[in-house]
Design an enzyme around this catalytic site. Sequence first.
Site, PDB file in Angstrom:
ATOM      1  N   GLY A  57      37.520 -40.137 -29.794  1.00  0.00           N
ATOM      2  CA  GLY A  57      37.941 -41.487 -30.152  1.00  0.00           C
ATOM      3  C   GLY A  57      37.393 -42.575 -29.254  1.00  0.00           C
ATOM      4  O   GLY A  57      37.603 -43.757 -29.523  1.00  0.00           O
TER       5      GLY A  57
ATOM      6  N   ASP B 208      40.489 -33.713 -19.054  1.00  0.00           N
ATOM      7  CA  ASP B 208      39.588 -32.621 -19.416  1.00  0.00           C
ATOM      8  C   ASP B 208      39.186 -31.760 -18.220  1.00  0.00           C
ATOM      9  O   ASP B 208      38.725 -30.628 -18.398  1.00  0.00           O
ATOM     10  CB  ASP B 208      38.324 -33.170 -20.086  1.00  0.00           C
ATOM     11  CG  ASP B 208      38.555 -33.534 -21.551  1.00  0.00           C
ATOM     12  OD1 ASP B 208      39.678 -33.310 -22.048  1.00  0.00           O
ATOM     13  OD2 ASP B 208      37.615 -34.047 -22.189  1.00  0.00           O
TER      14      ASP B 208
ATOM     15  N   PHE C  81      41.502 -28.181 -17.780  1.00  0.00           N
ATOM     16  CA  PHE C  81      41.652 -27.078 -18.723  1.00  0.00           C
ATOM     17  C   PHE C  81      41.675 -25.748 -17.979  1.00  0.00           C
ATOM     18  O   PHE C  81      40.940 -25.555 -17.009  1.00  0.00           O
ATOM     19  CB  PHE C  81      40.505 -27.062 -19.741  1.00  0.00           C
ATOM     20  CG  PHE C  81      40.751 -27.917 -20.951  1.00  0.00           C
ATOM     21  CD1 PHE C  81      41.688 -27.522 -21.908  1.00  0.00           C
ATOM     22  CD2 PHE C  81      40.053 -29.098 -21.140  1.00  0.00           C
ATOM     23  CE1 PHE C  81      41.921 -28.306 -23.031  1.00  0.00           C
ATOM     24  CE2 PHE C  81      40.275 -29.891 -22.261  1.00  0.00           C
ATOM     25  CZ  PHE C  81      41.215 -29.488 -23.204  1.00  0.00           C
TER      26      PHE C  81
ATOM     27  N   TYR D 201      43.540 -25.039 -27.675  1.00  0.00           N
ATOM     28  CA  TYR D 201      43.171 -25.947 -26.589  1.00  0.00           C
ATOM     29  C   TYR D 201      43.974 -27.238 -26.614  1.00  0.00           C
ATOM     30  O   TYR D 201      44.104 -27.901 -25.581  1.00  0.00           O
ATOM     31  CB  TYR D 201      41.681 -26.299 -26.683  1.00  0.00           C
ATOM     32  CG  TYR D 201      40.746 -25.187 -26.292  1.00  0.00           C
ATOM     33  CD1 TYR D 201      40.585 -24.821 -24.956  1.00  0.00           C
ATOM     34  CD2 TYR D 201      40.024 -24.495 -27.256  1.00  0.00           C
ATOM     35  CE1 TYR D 201      39.727 -23.805 -24.588  1.00  0.00           C
ATOM     36  CE2 TYR D 201      39.161 -23.466 -26.902  1.00  0.00           C
ATOM     37  CZ  TYR D 201      39.010 -23.130 -25.570  1.00  0.00           C
ATOM     38  OH  TYR D 201      38.166 -22.108 -25.213  1.00  0.00           O
TER      39      TYR D 201
ATOM     40  N   VAL E 299      28.445 -30.877 -28.887  1.00  0.00           N
ATOM     41  CA  VAL E 299      28.310 -29.468 -28.538  1.00  0.00           C
ATOM     42  C   VAL E 299      29.422 -29.091 -27.565  1.00  0.00           C
ATOM     43  O   VAL E 299      29.568 -29.707 -26.502  1.00  0.00           O
ATOM     44  CB  VAL E 299      26.935 -29.179 -27.895  1.00  0.00           C
ATOM     45  CG1 VAL E 299      26.840 -27.712 -27.491  1.00  0.00           C
ATOM     46  CG2 VAL E 299      25.816 -29.553 -28.854  1.00  0.00           C
TER      47      VAL E 299
END
Length: 202
Positions: free
Chosen positions: A14, A36, A39, A55, A139
């Site tokens: 976003g 991020d 994780f 996730y 990716v």
Amino acid sequence: MKTLVVGVGGVTNGGKSTLSQLLHQKLHNSCIIPQDSYFKDDCFVPVDSNGFKQYDTLDALHMDKMLIEVQSWRRDPRSYLRQRGLIPKDSPADDKEVYVLIVEGFLIFNYRPLNELIDRRYFLEISYDVCKKRRSSRVYSPPDPPGYFDGYVWPMYLKNREEMKSSTSEIVYLDGLKPKDELLDVVYGDVCQAIERLQGQS
């Protein structure tokens, strides 16, 4: 020493990272802590009944470690920035200086201990079609399996957004399709007003 914690949340792809980076570049004595970065290793991320890696849940993240990092900044933001080379070690201190932390991530407002530390909240939204198109062009490691967006990513986004709305108020919702400069102007102007209010406090 005055501090301001800004939360930039929103849907996947976003524009959260872009807005956060642009804001950081304009704000003196600021830094970013991105969700991020927290994780868990892939082997610790649970799998749902469809075989999709989950996730998009708090259980997939080391939120305790992220909270510790934010609290470390709050205790002494000046030292935090100096230790990371973000300000010169010999720069003079200014009692009226406001230090800004930008917390960025897709579930930052869903984790109550972190959400309670955030002073200004912004949430970027884009449509299903745009989100799917953007997601497919990126990716990931590991890559999204077939059907992952429709079967997991978008439904979880809707679920997490509803949970956020039911537990969090004072969120400024932003249209992620608007030009980056326009979004930055809105957030930067708002944050500058908050900084000025802090500077005016004795």
